[in-house]
Design a protein around this motif. Structure first.
Motif, PDB file in Angstrom:
ATOM      1  N   VAL A 182       0.843  -1.202   0.000  1.00 24.36           N
ATOM      2  CA  VAL A 182       0.000   0.000   0.000  1.00 24.36           C
ATOM      3  C   VAL A 182       0.875   1.248   0.000  1.00 24.36           C
ATOM      4  N   ALA A 183       1.952   1.222   0.795  1.00 27.89           N
ATOM      5  CA  ALA A 183       2.850   2.378   0.832  1.00 27.89           C
ATOM      6  C   ALA A 183       3.482   2.615  -0.539  1.00 27.89           C
ATOM      7  N   ALA A 184       3.861   1.543  -1.217  1.00 30.62           N
ATOM      8  CA  ALA A 184       4.443   1.683  -2.558  1.00 30.62           C
ATOM      9  C   ALA A 184       3.425   2.254  -3.540  1.00 30.62           C
ATOM     10  N   ALA A 185       2.190   1.782  -3.444  1.00 28.04           N
ATOM     11  CA  ALA A 185       1.146   2.287  -4.333  1.00 28.04           C
ATOM     12  C   ALA A 185       0.853   3.760  -4.061  1.00 28.04           C
ATOM     13  N   ARG A 186       0.846   4.144  -2.795  1.00 28.87           N
ATOM     14  CA  ARG A 186       0.588   5.554  -2.454  1.00 28.87           C
ATOM     15  C   ARG A 186       1.731   6.441  -2.958  1.00 28.87           C
ATOM     16  N   ALA A 187       2.947   5.955  -2.847  1.00 24.75           N
ATOM     17  CA  ALA A 187       4.086   6.747  -3.312  1.00 24.75           C
ATOM     18  C   ALA A 187       4.085   6.891  -4.831  1.00 24.75           C
ATOM     19  N   ALA A 188       3.618   5.853  -5.520  1.00 25.37           N
ATOM     20  CA  ALA A 188       3.614   5.886  -6.987  1.00 25.37           C
ATOM     21  C   ALA A 188       2.439   6.671  -7.549  1.00 25.37           C
ATOM     22  N   PHE A 189       1.397   6.866  -6.748  1.00 22.80           N
ATOM     23  CA  PHE A 189       0.165   7.463  -7.258  1.00 22.80           C
ATOM     24  C   PHE A 189       0.343   8.851  -7.866  1.00 22.80           C
ATOM     25  N   PRO A 190       1.004   9.817  -7.205  1.00 23.78           N
ATOM     26  CA  PRO A 190       1.048  11.163  -7.795  1.00 23.78           C
ATOM     27  C   PRO A 190       1.681  11.197  -9.184  1.00 23.78           C
ATOM     28  N   GLY A 191       2.780  10.484  -9.357  1.00 23.31           N
ATOM     29  CA  GLY A 191       3.442  10.488 -10.658  1.00 23.31           C
ATOM     30  C   GLY A 191       2.632   9.798 -11.732  1.00 23.31           C
ATOM     31  N   TRP A 192       2.003   8.672 -11.375  1.00 21.93           N
ATOM     32  CA  TRP A 192       1.191   7.942 -12.354  1.00 21.93           C
ATOM     33  C   TRP A 192      -0.047   8.751 -12.741  1.00 21.93           C
ATOM     34  N   ALA A 193      -0.707   9.353 -11.746  1.00 24.86           N
ATOM     35  CA  ALA A 193      -1.908  10.151 -12.029  1.00 24.86           C
ATOM     36  C   ALA A 193      -1.591  11.374 -12.880  1.00 24.86           C
ATOM     37  N   ALA A 194      -0.362  11.898 -12.742  1.00 24.23           N
ATOM     38  CA  ALA A 194       0.012  13.109 -13.477  1.00 24.23           C
ATOM     39  C   ALA A 194       0.334  12.842 -14.939  1.00 24.23           C
ATOM     40  N   LEU A 195       0.575  11.586 -15.303  1.00 22.62           N
ATOM     41  CA  LEU A 195       0.875  11.275 -16.702  1.00 22.62           C
ATOM     42  C   LEU A 195      -0.347  11.541 -17.575  1.00 22.62           C
ATOM     43  N   PRO A 196      -0.166  12.001 -18.786  1.00 26.68           N
ATOM     44  CA  PRO A 196      -1.296  12.102 -19.714  1.00 26.68           C
ATOM     45  C   PRO A 196      -1.932  10.728 -19.919  1.00 26.68           C
ATOM     46  N   ILE A 197      -3.229  10.693 -20.095  1.00 24.01           N
ATOM     47  CA  ILE A 197      -3.920   9.415 -20.236  1.00 24.01           C
ATOM     48  C   ILE A 197      -3.390   8.628 -21.434  1.00 24.01           C
ATOM     49  N   GLU A 198      -2.888   9.315 -22.461  1.00 25.21           N
ATOM     50  CA  GLU A 198      -2.331   8.597 -23.609  1.00 25.21           C
ATOM     51  C   GLU A 198      -1.120   7.772 -23.203  1.00 25.21           C
ATOM     52  N   GLN A 199      -0.316   8.272 -22.278  1.00 24.47           N
ATOM     53  CA  GLN A 199       0.844   7.502 -21.821  1.00 24.47           C
ATOM     54  C   GLN A 199       0.396   6.308 -20.979  1.00 24.47           C
ATOM     55  N   ARG A 200      -0.611   6.508 -20.152  1.00 28.65           N
ATOM     56  CA  ARG A 200      -1.106   5.371 -19.379  1.00 28.65           C
ATOM     57  C   ARG A 200      -1.708   4.318 -20.306  1.00 28.65           C
ATOM     58  N   ALA A 201      -2.443   4.750 -21.321  1.00 23.47           N
ATOM     59  CA  ALA A 201      -3.010   3.817 -22.291  1.00 23.47           C
ATOM     60  C   ALA A 201      -1.918   3.055 -23.036  1.00 23.47           C
ATOM     61  N   ALA A 202      -0.831   3.733 -23.364  1.00 19.17           N
ATOM     62  CA  ALA A 202       0.285   3.068 -24.042  1.00 19.17           C
ATOM     63  C   ALA A 202       0.875   1.973 -23.167  1.00 19.17           C
ATOM     64  N   ALA A 203       0.947   2.220 -21.860  1.00 16.48           N
ATOM     65  CA  ALA A 203       1.446   1.197 -20.940  1.00 16.48           C
ATOM     66  C   ALA A 203       0.511  -0.007 -20.922  1.00 16.48           C
ATOM     67  N   LEU A 204      -0.793   0.241 -20.934  1.00 14.71           N
ATOM     68  CA  LEU A 204      -1.738  -0.871 -20.974  1.00 14.71           C
ATOM     69  C   LEU A 204      -1.552  -1.701 -22.241  1.00 14.71           C
ATOM     70  N   ASN A 205      -1.392  -1.048 -23.374  1.00 14.39           N
ATOM     71  CA  ASN A 205      -1.199  -1.788 -24.616  1.00 14.39           C
ATOM     72  C   ASN A 205       0.118  -2.558 -24.618  1.00 14.39           C
ATOM     73  N   ALA A 206       1.138  -2.016 -23.974  1.00 15.12           N
ATOM     74  CA  ALA A 206       2.403  -2.742 -23.857  1.00 15.12           C
ATOM     75  C   ALA A 206       2.229  -3.987 -23.002  1.00 15.12           C
ATOM     76  N   ILE A 207       1.421  -3.878 -21.949  1.00 12.57           N
ATOM     77  CA  ILE A 207       1.122  -5.054 -21.122  1.00 12.57           C
ATOM     78  C   ILE A 207       0.398  -6.104 -21.955  1.00 12.57           C
ATOM     79  N   ALA A 208      -0.556  -5.680 -22.776  1.00 17.03           N
ATOM     80  CA  ALA A 208      -1.268  -6.625 -23.643  1.00 17.03           C
ATOM     81  C   ALA A 208      -0.308  -7.348 -24.575  1.00 17.03           C
ATOM     82  N   ASP A 209       0.623  -6.618 -25.164  1.00 18.45           N
ATOM     83  CA  ASP A 209       1.617  -7.236 -26.045  1.00 18.45           C
ATOM     84  C   ASP A 209       2.460  -8.263 -25.292  1.00 18.45           C
ATOM     85  N   ALA A 210       2.863  -7.891 -24.082  1.00 16.81           N
ATOM     86  CA  ALA A 210       3.722  -8.783 -23.294  1.00 16.81           C
ATOM     87  C   ALA A 210       2.974 -10.052 -22.900  1.00 16.81           C
ATOM     88  N   LEU A 211       1.704  -9.932 -22.522  1.00 16.63           N
ATOM     89  CA  LEU A 211       0.929 -11.112 -22.173  1.00 16.63           C
ATOM     90  C   LEU A 211       0.712 -11.998 -23.391  1.00 16.63           C
TER      91      LEU A 211
END
Length: 470
Positions: A44-73
């Motif tokens: 939980v502490a790791a997730a809380r620490a990561a939250f501000p930076g992840w939330a601040a990313l443009p949604i297009e960058q977060r979406a790109a990460a999701l698509n990269a996960i799909a490729d990897a799976l």
């Protein structure tokens, strides 16, 4: 193969392990790391620490990460499917279908974009409706579709800008651990963490003051417990809980056309689907013909180990559920029910129960009133449509329901009177990543999928601007 928790983007060792059972043999085939409450706190502490930076990313960058996960799976599909099949019991091809379906779900979810809504006021001012991430999401997943349901929970949470702590079922933790390990290659540290355990860790997630929302798929009693535990900090909740879906077959239905479909929607994943058909109400004029046809299909189905290419249906996933299904079958027989197919466990090792069709049962019998979550299907006679609608709606559950008829308009009108979150006409169980899905009554709170599901991971913020604002 060694397995590890993932906390803050790194493998986390555990001082203890627990056995993972192959349901095809009833014996241990692997050891899984067991998380401690202290490790939950670290996640939980790791997730809380990561939250501000992840939330601040443009949604297009977060979406790109999701698509990269799909490729990897996709690149790891065969290995993940073999592991999933062994721990869950489903045939390898069905496990591969679960992985492939998860990849499709990721890609569709990655395309969603919340809009800023605008409401103009008479004085020239305006209000804008923005959506912001909640913070840390706790995900607790079941054992029937452990990979797919984790994806349902986690992908919209990540796209919305939240970070996640996931706990898989202790019955099927391994493919999930491996999936999170793969996904973390494409995410900042701490964005997606996974811990294991049973009630202590699950309750710890629900109670944790550092978790802002819990999404849970599982039983209604556990959902109630999560509501109680999460009340201290008013956690947002999405709960997809038990179902006892009714299918109503009207007298004009074509038995030969509908029998294979009802069979498919009742026995997929050996009946271990929340929105499977659990009880079939059949008009007197069609009852015997449909029962005979379903029994023939059940008798022809091959039940066996998931590793056997000829297997159509695997075992019940765990001993507790196996014993429950057996008890329901025994009670049905004691109440005068007749099994036209199955009804007794298969001999030998593992948790194998044949696909079973039971008739001469009715409301008030356990096999009708309780959710089997296994390969036993009761057929119940009726003669009056208004009466059968009342009986279908008498359940405390309200996940799904269906009406089967040659007259689609008549069936649709009746389907809309079912007290359930999703009503199908001449179908059942079908879901899509862009269509919301959720339960009524005791079958849950909130919805998953599509833009409505994405909204569950976001907080509305109203911004009021004066007249003339750009």
């Amino acid at each position: 193969m060694a397995f590890a928790l993932t906390i803050d983007g790194k493998p986390a060792p555990a001082s203890e392990t627990f056995a993972v059972i192959d349901p095809a043999t009833g014996r241990e085939f692997a050891q899984c790391p067991l998380a401690t409450v202290a490790q939950l706190d670290q996640a939980v502490a790791a997730a809380r620490a990561a939250f501000p930076g992840w939330a601040a990313l443009p949604i297009e960058q977060r979406a790109a990460a999701l698509n990269a996960i799909a490729d990897a799976l996709a690149a790891e599909c065969d290995d993940l499917a073999a592991l999933l099949s062994q721990e869950q019991g489903k045939p390898v091809r069905s496990a591969a279908g679960e992985i492939q379906g998860s990849i499709h779900w990721i890609r569709t979810t990655a395309g969603f974009r919340p809009e800023i809504e605008r409401i103009d006021q008479a004085d020239g001012s305006r209000a804008e409706i923005h959506r912001k991430p909640l913070g840390v999401v706790g995900s607790i997943t079941p054992w029937n579709f452990p990979v797919m349901i984790a994806i349902w929970h986690v992908m919209p949470a990540l796209l919305a800008g939240n970070t996640v702590v996931l706990k898989p079922s202790p019955s099927t933790p391994l493919a999930t651990l491996r999936m999170v390990e793969i996904a973390n290659r494409h995410l900042p540290a701490g964005v997606w963490n996974v811990v294991t355990g049973d009630v202590e860790i699950g309750s710890g997630i629900a109670k944790h003051p550092g978790i802002d929302k819990v999404v849970f798929t599982g039983s209604t009693p556990t959902g109630r417990a999560i509501m109680r535990d999460g009340a201290a900090n008013l956690k947002r909740l999405t709960l997809e809980l038990g179902g006892n879906d009714a299918a109503i077959v009207l007298p004009d239905a074509d038995v030969e056309a509908i029998a294979p479909q009802i069979f498919q929607y009742a026995f997929g994943n050996s009946g271990q689907i929340c929105a499977a058909i659990k009880r079939v109400y059949v008009h007197d004029t069609l009852h015997d013909a449909l029962a005979e046809r379903l029994a023939a299909l059940a008798a022809a189905a091959k039940v066996g180990p998931g590793s056997d290419p000829e297997t159509h249906y695997g075992p019940v996933q765990n001993r507790r559920q196996f014993d429950y299904v057996r008890a329901l079958a025994d009670d049905a027989r004691a109440q005068g029910g007749r099994f036209l197919a199955g009804g007794e466990p298969l001999a030998g090792d593992g948790y194998f129960f044949p696909l079973s069709i039971v008739v001469d049962v009715t409301d008030g019998h356990r096999i009708v009133d309780e959710e089997q979550f296994g390969p036993v299907l009761p057929l119940i006679r009726y003669s009056d449509v208004e009466d059968v609608l009342a009986r279908a709606n008498a359940s405390e559950n309200g996940l799904g329901g269906s009406v089967w008829s040659a007259d689609v308009s008549r069936a649709a009108a009746l389907a809309q009177r079912l007290e359930c979150g999703t009503a199908w006409v001449n179908s059942h169980s079908k879901i899509s990543p862009d269509v919301p899905f959720g339960g009524a009554k005791q079958s849950g709170i909130g919805v998953e999928f599509g833009m409505h599901g994405l909204d569950e991971y976001m907080q509305l913020q109203i911004v009021r601007l004066p007249a003339g604002a750009a």
